[in-house]
Design an enzyme around this catalytic site. Structure first.
Site, PDB file in Angstrom:
ATOM      1  N   SER A  87       0.839  -1.202   0.000  1.00  0.00           N
ATOM      2  CA  SER A  87       0.000   0.000   0.000  1.00  0.00           C
ATOM      3  C   SER A  87       0.873   1.250   0.000  1.00  0.00           C
ATOM      4  O   SER A  87       2.100   1.175   0.150  1.00  0.00           O
ATOM      5  CB  SER A  87      -0.913   0.018   1.228  1.00  0.00           C
ATOM      6  OG  SER A  87      -0.171   0.324   2.402  1.00  0.00           O
ATOM      7  N   SER A  89       0.868   3.739   2.228  1.00  0.00           N
ATOM      8  CA  SER A  89       0.842   4.441   3.516  1.00  0.00           C
ATOM      9  C   SER A  89       2.205   4.983   3.939  1.00  0.00           C
ATOM     10  O   SER A  89       2.283   5.844   4.811  1.00  0.00           O
ATOM     11  CB  SER A  89       0.297   3.521   4.612  1.00  0.00           C
ATOM     12  OG  SER A  89       1.221   2.491   4.919  1.00  0.00           O
ATOM     13  N   LYS A 144       5.416   0.859   9.602  1.00  0.00           N
ATOM     14  CA  LYS A 144       5.236   2.277   9.927  1.00  0.00           C
ATOM     15  C   LYS A 144       6.555   2.826  10.458  1.00  0.00           C
ATOM     16  O   LYS A 144       7.493   2.088  10.750  1.00  0.00           O
ATOM     17  CB  LYS A 144       4.138   2.488  10.972  1.00  0.00           C
ATOM     18  CG  LYS A 144       2.777   1.904  10.608  1.00  0.00           C
ATOM     19  CD  LYS A 144       2.155   2.588   9.407  1.00  0.00           C
ATOM     20  CE  LYS A 144       0.836   1.899   9.014  1.00  0.00           C
ATOM     21  NZ  LYS A 144       0.289   2.426   7.738  1.00  0.00           N
ATOM     22  N   SER A 251      -2.931   6.736   5.923  1.00  0.00           N
ATOM     23  CA  SER A 251      -2.273   5.702   6.728  1.00  0.00           C
ATOM     24  C   SER A 251      -3.130   5.377   7.945  1.00  0.00           C
ATOM     25  O   SER A 251      -3.502   6.266   8.723  1.00  0.00           O
ATOM     26  CB  SER A 251      -0.890   6.183   7.182  1.00  0.00           C
ATOM     27  OG  SER A 251      -0.303   5.261   8.077  1.00  0.00           O
TER      28      SER A 251
END
Length: 303
Positions: A87, A89, A144, A251
């Site tokens: 993705s 994010s 992250k 996100s």
């Protein structure tokens, strides 16, 4: 299937190793004894001797694959593991189609099945790009950037990130510090019809780029809230971390579901080892999962 890959790898390694060991200790000596007995009764042909000492197919397969999968198990469980970015994010740091290498030993050596920490080797630092088990569903891996350490208070308001570092006493304790950033450009990336603004953010010793959608208000009402803490503030508990995506308005991260447990950490993302483009048109005869190109310029370390 991916969620059980480590367990399957352990079972296959253990099973093939036990079969090979059992053959070496029990069945191979019996085959050699049978050969010796046959030879004592008279000379036998090489073909007959080979037939007596021939390994069963399952033993031959186990002997062949055990060293390979044992090496893969050790490499994947304790050293490095490849991951694919699914993705956007973490844009612009990581793009869809990036294949990254995760250093598994960065945050402690853990067993590959129950994930108990066996050896302490280090802890996440502010600014690390970390892979971890999604707290809501630990079968899923998330990635992250770590912005909050145990004891920190994080504030996210009006597209701005503030950090109040952990402090054990009232002396020399800092108040909230705005994480500094500088404008890079606008309109390079879009979120639907909205252009994204790109900044370079200085997070401790780590300099990295982020994307912000200035047209979209912060969804404060959806933020995770602790008892007695204002919405938009997050007090990181001991043994936990706060992770946020570099693509701030695209996100799902600690702002929405809370904190990352130390036991859920998988490792530190350290490099992009290959990057593919997937820009195939809808009328293409080829499936969408086949790459359309390789982005060699993206291969290298992650900041």
């Amino acid at each position: 299937m991916a969620a059980y890959f480590s367990l399957i790898l352990v079972l296959v390694t253990l099973g093939s190793g036990l079969i090979w060991l059992l053959d070496v200790k029990v069945f191979k000596p019996k085959r050699l004894a049978s050969l010796s007995a046959a030879q004592s009764n008279g000379q036998i042909s090489e073909e007959a001797a080979a037939k007596i000492t021939q390994e069963p197919a399952i033993v031959e397969t186990s002997r062949s694959i055990f060293p390979v999968i044992a090496f893969v198990l050790v490499l994947r469980s304790f050293l490095w593991e490849p991951f694919q970015i699914p993705s956007g994010s973490m844009m612009p740091t990581l793009l869809v189609g990036d294949f990254i290498l995760v250093e598994k030993f960065a945050y402690g050596l853990k067993d590959p099945v129950w994930r108990n920490k066996l050896v302490e080797t280090g802890e996440p630092k502010r600014g690390d790009v970390a892979v971890f088990k999604y707290p809501v569903d630990t079968r899923i891996d998330y990635i992250k950037r770590i912005v909050g350490l145990p004891g920190d208070t994080i504030r996210y308001r009006n597209k701005q990130l503030y950090i109040k570092p952990a402090c054990d006493s009232g002396e020399n304790c800092q108040d909230f510090q705005l994480v500094s950033r500088s404008l890079v450009n606008r309109d390079e990336y879009f979120q639907g019809p909205y252009p994204l603004t790109r900044y370079t953010e200085q997070l401790g010793e780590v300099s990295h780029d982020i994307l912000v959608n200035t047209q979209r208000p912060d969804p404060i009402g959806m933020f995770f809230q602790e008892d007695g803490v204002p919405r938009g503030d997050f007090v990181v508990p001991e043994g936990h971390y706060f992770g946020i995506g570099d693509n701030r308005d695209n996100s799902t991260d600690s702002r929405f579901w809370g904190f990352i447990k130390d036991e859920h950490l998988v490792g530190k993302a350290v490099a992009i080892w290959i990057s593919f483009e997937f820009e195939r048109s809808e009328d293409s005869l080829l499936p969408t999962w086949i790459p359309t190109g390789v982005r060699f310029n993206r291969v290298g370390g992650i900041s």
